[in-house]
Structures are given as C-alpha cells and as structure tokens.
Design a protein around this motif. Structure first.
Motif, PDB file in Angstrom:
ATOM      1  N   TYR A   1       0.645  -1.106   0.481  1.00  0.00           N
ATOM      2  CA  TYR A   1       0.146   0.256  -0.080  1.00  0.00           C
ATOM      3  C   TYR A   1       1.077   1.764   0.127  1.00  0.00           C
ATOM      4  N   THR A   2       1.041   2.168  -0.211  1.00  0.00           N
ATOM      5  CA  THR A   2       1.587   3.648  -0.902  1.00  0.00           C
ATOM      6  C   THR A   2       0.861   3.812  -0.854  1.00  0.00           C
ATOM      7  N   PHE A   3       0.764   5.196  -0.056  1.00  0.00           N
ATOM      8  CA  PHE A   3      -0.029   6.186   1.021  1.00  0.00           C
ATOM      9  C   PHE A   3       0.649   7.009  -0.437  1.00  0.00           C
ATOM     10  N   PRO A   4      -0.737   8.696  -0.360  1.00  0.00           N
ATOM     11  CA  PRO A   4      -0.623   9.881  -0.805  1.00  0.00           C
ATOM     12  C   PRO A   4       0.948  10.230  -0.384  1.00  0.00           C
ATOM     13  N   ASP A   5       1.573  10.473   0.684  1.00  0.00           N
ATOM     14  CA  ASP A   5       2.408  11.153   0.751  1.00  0.00           C
ATOM     15  C   ASP A   5       3.644  10.243   0.090  1.00  0.00           C
ATOM     16  N   GLY A   6       3.915   9.241  -0.252  1.00  0.00           N
ATOM     17  CA  GLY A   6       4.980   8.717  -0.719  1.00  0.00           C
ATOM     18  C   GLY A   6       5.616   7.369   0.107  1.00  0.00           C
ATOM     19  N   SER A   7       4.449   7.152   1.995  1.00  0.00           N
ATOM     20  CA  SER A   7       5.249   6.251   2.087  1.00  0.00           C
ATOM     21  C   SER A   7       4.100   4.575   1.998  1.00  0.00           C
ATOM     22  N   THR A   8       5.203   3.825   2.277  1.00  0.00           N
ATOM     23  CA  THR A   8       4.357   2.282   1.727  1.00  0.00           C
ATOM     24  C   THR A   8       4.689   1.161   2.822  1.00  0.00           C
ATOM     25  N   TYR A   9       3.661   0.717   2.999  1.00  0.00           N
ATOM     26  CA  TYR A   9       3.941  -0.432   3.577  1.00  0.00           C
ATOM     27  C   TYR A   9       3.158  -1.738   2.875  1.00  0.00           C
ATOM     28  N   LYS A  10       4.173  -2.963   3.495  1.00  0.00           N
ATOM     29  CA  LYS A  10       4.554  -4.186   2.687  1.00  0.00           C
ATOM     30  C   LYS A  10       4.272  -4.960   3.719  1.00  0.00           C
ATOM     31  N   GLY A  11       3.345  -6.076   3.463  1.00  0.00           N
ATOM     32  CA  GLY A  11       2.751  -6.404   4.632  1.00  0.00           C
ATOM     33  C   GLY A  11       1.898  -7.422   3.957  1.00  0.00           C
ATOM     34  N   HIS A  12       1.182  -8.120   5.248  1.00  0.00           N
ATOM     35  CA  HIS A  12      -0.247  -8.641   5.218  1.00  0.00           C
ATOM     36  C   HIS A  12      -1.480  -7.803   5.549  1.00  0.00           C
ATOM     37  N   PHE A  13      -2.626  -8.597   5.208  1.00  0.00           N
ATOM     38  CA  PHE A  13      -3.159  -7.906   5.050  1.00  0.00           C
ATOM     39  C   PHE A  13      -4.445  -8.698   5.465  1.00  0.00           C
ATOM     40  N   HIS A  14      -5.598  -8.009   6.179  1.00  0.00           N
ATOM     41  CA  HIS A  14      -6.715  -9.021   6.995  1.00  0.00           C
ATOM     42  C   HIS A  14      -7.830  -8.082   6.251  1.00  0.00           C
ATOM     43  N   ASN A  15      -8.890  -8.241   5.787  1.00  0.00           N
ATOM     44  CA  ASN A  15      -9.768  -7.560   5.807  1.00  0.00           C
ATOM     45  C   ASN A  15     -10.066  -6.260   5.571  1.00  0.00           C
ATOM     46  N   ASN A  16      -9.250  -5.734   4.425  1.00  0.00           N
ATOM     47  CA  ASN A  16      -8.456  -3.740   4.446  1.00  0.00           C
ATOM     48  C   ASN A  16      -7.820  -3.823   5.778  1.00  0.00           C
ATOM     49  N   ARG A  17      -7.062  -4.143   6.144  1.00  0.00           N
ATOM     50  CA  ARG A  17      -6.578  -3.765   7.391  1.00  0.00           C
ATOM     51  C   ARG A  17      -4.819  -4.417   8.058  1.00  0.00           C
ATOM     52  N   LEU A  18      -4.071  -3.768   7.816  1.00  0.00           N
ATOM     53  CA  LEU A  18      -3.032  -4.452   8.274  1.00  0.00           C
ATOM     54  C   LEU A  18      -2.451  -5.430   9.467  1.00  0.00           C
ATOM     55  N   LYS A  19      -2.044  -6.070   9.293  1.00  0.00           N
ATOM     56  CA  LYS A  19      -2.359  -7.222  10.259  1.00  0.00           C
ATOM     57  C   LYS A  19      -1.465  -8.286   9.948  1.00  0.00           C
ATOM     58  N   GLY A  20       0.367  -8.651  10.979  1.00  0.00           N
ATOM     59  CA  GLY A  20       1.223  -9.475  10.551  1.00  0.00           C
ATOM     60  C   GLY A  20       2.491  -8.461  10.333  1.00  0.00           C
ATOM     61  N   ASP A  21       2.744  -9.746   9.717  1.00  0.00           N
ATOM     62  CA  ASP A  21       4.616  -8.942   9.371  1.00  0.00           C
ATOM     63  C   ASP A  21       4.226  -7.746   8.718  1.00  0.00           C
ATOM     64  N   GLY A  22       5.537  -6.904   8.733  1.00  0.00           N
ATOM     65  CA  GLY A  22       5.313  -6.201   7.249  1.00  0.00           C
ATOM     66  C   GLY A  22       6.539  -5.178   7.842  1.00  0.00           C
ATOM     67  N   ALA A  23       6.319  -4.047   6.720  1.00  0.00           N
ATOM     68  CA  ALA A  23       7.311  -3.328   6.222  1.00  0.00           C
ATOM     69  C   ALA A  23       6.867  -1.484   6.483  1.00  0.00           C
ATOM     70  N   PHE A  24       7.452  -0.687   6.750  1.00  0.00           N
ATOM     71  CA  PHE A  24       6.400   0.391   6.916  1.00  0.00           C
ATOM     72  C   PHE A  24       7.421   1.241   6.431  1.00  0.00           C
ATOM     73  N   THR A  25       8.117   1.426   5.025  1.00  0.00           N
ATOM     74  CA  THR A  25       8.959   2.696   4.739  1.00  0.00           C
ATOM     75  C   THR A  25       8.571   4.196   4.296  1.00  0.00           C
ATOM     76  N   ASP A  26       9.009   5.244   5.507  1.00  0.00           N
ATOM     77  CA  ASP A  26       8.788   6.593   5.958  1.00  0.00           C
ATOM     78  C   ASP A  26       9.021   7.393   4.658  1.00  0.00           C
ATOM     79  N   THR A  27       9.071   8.679   4.650  1.00  0.00           N
ATOM     80  CA  THR A  27       9.368   9.198   3.806  1.00  0.00           C
ATOM     81  C   THR A  27      11.306   9.676   3.876  1.00  0.00           C
ATOM     82  N   GLN A  28      11.015   9.942   4.560  1.00  0.00           N
ATOM     83  CA  GLN A  28      12.981   9.951   4.479  1.00  0.00           C
ATOM     84  C   GLN A  28      13.827   8.224   4.060  1.00  0.00           C
ATOM     85  N   GLY A  29      12.567   7.107   3.942  1.00  0.00           N
ATOM     86  CA  GLY A  29      13.066   6.117   3.550  1.00  0.00           C
ATOM     87  C   GLY A  29      13.627   5.511   4.273  1.00  0.00           C
TER      88      GLY A  29
END
Length: 83
Positions: free
Chosen positions: A30-58
C-alpha cells in the motif's frame, strides 16, 4: 474482486496485491499519498501481521502490525560495504 490486482484511489494512494471479497486480503503493498509504503500482510482491508513500513525519509520499520497499532517496531539498518 478476488485474486491479485491493483487499485488506484482518488487520494493518490495505491494498493497492489491480493484481494478477497473486494478487500485487501493476503500480501500486498500500500503506497500512501505522501509516498510512504507498507509491504506485508492484510486481513479484511486492515494491516495485520508481519510487514515493513517505509517512511517518507526512506527509513524502514519492520515488525508486527495490527490495524493502526504497530508495537515493537524495529528500524532496519542498511549497511554499505566500503572499499
């Protein structure tokens, strides 16, 4: 929608990954409008489980996500090899 796909939202957000019953479900990015991203698991439209969030500073934060909560995140360090 079921299977793999991509959804572009009017806000500029983008989801690419698995879908089930018209929801984000499985693995995806999921890439947010500000360019930050979440890569990982989703469950019923929600972030759930192991993942990685990359903020706008990288900076990359890894851990377990539970909806809007993300307890015990750790920053992933990137080492560069010097000659």
């Amino acid at each position: 929608m079921n299977g793999r796909g991509a959804l572009q939202h009017p806000s500029g957000a983008l989801y690419e990954g698995e879908l089930k019953g018209n929801m984000y479900h499985g693995t995806g990015t999921y890439t947010f409008p500000d360019g930050s991203t979440y890569k990982g698991h989703f469950h019923n439209n929600r972030l759930k489980g192991d993942g990685a969030f990359t903020d706008t500073q990288g900076l990359v934060w890894i851990g377990e996500f539970l909806g809007k909560a993300a307890l015990g995140l750790k920053m992933q360090h990137t080492y560069t090899k010097q000659a």
